[in-house]
Design an enzyme around this catalytic site. Sequence first.
Site, mmCIF file in Angstrom:
data_model
loop_
_atom_site.group_PDB
_atom_site.id
_atom_site.type_symbol
_atom_site.label_atom_id
_atom_site.label_comp_id
_atom_site.label_asym_id
_atom_site.label_seq_id
_atom_site.Cartn_x
_atom_site.Cartn_y
_atom_site.Cartn_z
ATOM 1 N N SER A 117 0.835 -1.212 0.000
ATOM 2 C CA SER A 117 0.000 0.000 0.000
ATOM 3 C C SER A 117 0.868 1.261 0.000
ATOM 4 C CB SER A 117 -0.976 0.009 1.180
ATOM 5 O OG SER A 117 -0.295 0.189 2.396
ATOM 6 N N ASN A 118 2.033 1.219 0.616
ATOM 7 C CA ASN A 118 2.915 2.397 0.572
ATOM 8 C C ASN A 118 3.504 2.592 -0.824
ATOM 9 O OD1 ASN A 118 3.355 3.871 3.255
ATOM 10 N ND2 ASN A 118 3.270 1.710 3.842
ATOM 11 N N LYS A 132 17.392 -11.828 6.977
ATOM 12 C CA LYS A 132 18.356 -10.960 6.283
ATOM 13 C C LYS A 132 18.677 -11.541 4.912
ATOM 14 C CE LYS A 132 22.408 -13.245 8.187
ATOM 15 N NZ LYS A 132 23.699 -13.150 8.853
ATOM 16 N N MET A 191 10.850 -6.953 4.812
ATOM 17 C CA MET A 191 10.961 -7.609 6.111
ATOM 18 C C MET A 191 12.340 -8.212 6.394
ATOM 19 S SD MET A 191 8.093 -6.854 7.291
ATOM 20 C CE MET A 191 7.893 -7.831 8.772
ATOM 21 N N ARG A 192 13.377 -7.709 5.746
ATOM 22 C CA ARG A 192 14.727 -8.213 6.011
ATOM 23 C C ARG A 192 15.670 -7.081 6.345
ATOM 24 N NH1 ARG A 192 15.283 -13.570 3.962
ATOM 25 N NH2 ARG A 192 13.259 -14.104 3.088
ATOM 26 N N ASN A 233 13.237 4.154 5.226
ATOM 27 C CA ASN A 233 12.232 3.183 5.674
ATOM 28 C C ASN A 233 11.097 3.909 6.369
ATOM 29 O OD1 ASN A 233 11.149 0.570 6.274
ATOM 30 N ND2 ASN A 233 11.922 0.754 8.371
ATOM 31 N N HIS A 237 8.229 3.154 9.450
ATOM 32 C CA HIS A 237 7.919 2.200 10.521
ATOM 33 C C HIS A 237 6.616 2.644 11.206
ATOM 34 C CE1 HIS A 237 8.646 -0.744 13.635
ATOM 35 N NE2 HIS A 237 8.275 0.173 14.498
HETATM 36 C C1 GRF Z 1 3.868 -0.534 6.803
HETATM 37 O O1 GRF Z 1 2.940 -0.453 7.861
HETATM 38 C C2 GRF Z 1 5.217 -0.054 7.199
HETATM 39 O O2 GRF Z 1 5.180 0.832 8.263
HETATM 40 C C3 GRF Z 1 5.947 -1.312 7.630
HETATM 41 O O3 GRF Z 1 5.421 -2.310 6.806
HETATM 42 C C4 GRF Z 1 4.105 -1.977 6.398
HETATM 43 C C5 GRF Z 1 4.043 -2.170 4.920
HETATM 44 O O4 GRF Z 1 2.748 -2.060 4.442
HETATM 45 N N1 GRF Z 1 7.367 -1.127 7.521
HETATM 46 P P1 GRF Z 1 2.461 -2.021 2.903
HETATM 47 O O5 GRF Z 1 3.010 -3.290 2.298
HETATM 48 O O6 GRF Z 1 3.114 -0.801 2.345
HETATM 49 O O7 GRF Z 1 0.974 -1.956 2.801
#
Ligand code: GRF
Length: 208
Positions: free
Chosen positions: A17-18, A69, A96-97, A113, A115
């Site tokens: 989604s980002n 990693k 996620m790494r 990044n 968070h």
């Molecule tokens: C987000 O909530 C971000 O803060 C975290 O991972 C999530 C990724 O979400 N690091 P998406 O895949 O962008 O929907």
Amino acid sequence: MTRKRPKIGILGSGKGSNMVALHQALQSGQLDAELALVISDVENAGILDRARSSKIPAIFLDPGPFRTKLDEAAETRYVDALISAGVEWVVLAGFMRILKGRFLKTFHHRVINIHPSLLPSFPGLEAWKQALEYGVKYTGCTVHLVDQGIDTGPILWQETVPVLNEDTPDSLHARIQEAEHRIYPQAVQCAIDGRLTVRGRLCLTPTL
Ligand code: GRF
């Protein structure tokens, strides 16, 4: 003469989604860059489908044998793919790494990044659940430069999000993600414009 738009690469493991928010900001002109490549370490990740359906180059790259990693060979694969695509800035969107060594040296202070908490509170996984369980009244999201630690790099941008009495993990996460989608394009623009000064662990940003 028109300015060459900086190329960004996005790395993600999840639904993306980002990445979609960043892509929309690129299309509307809010973010002045070019999305050159999306890479995922998960072959069937939503982020790849969403990128491909918007005609963005998107590839799965084998992350190697470790769960958390990239091993050295994988790190080389990732760096080579990004460099071949001309990427200057790497934007993590749910990757996620942990990135280390060669990767961070190649893109020194150019890996960003987001968070889902107000760091340094609640680093690591499912930060919205951690916030809810702790009982804080406000949480939020943080954009930071990536260093060798987990969610420890210099902070670039933060936005607060209220925690409501009736929140569930899902409702809180959704509210945080709305804030993420709002601030990430602005924060990335600020970084690629060179409007950051990094001093040790401090990242000085213009008044937001
Ligand atoms: C987000 O909530 C971000 O803060 C975290 O991972 C999530 C990724 O979400 N690091 P998406 O895949 O962008 O929907």
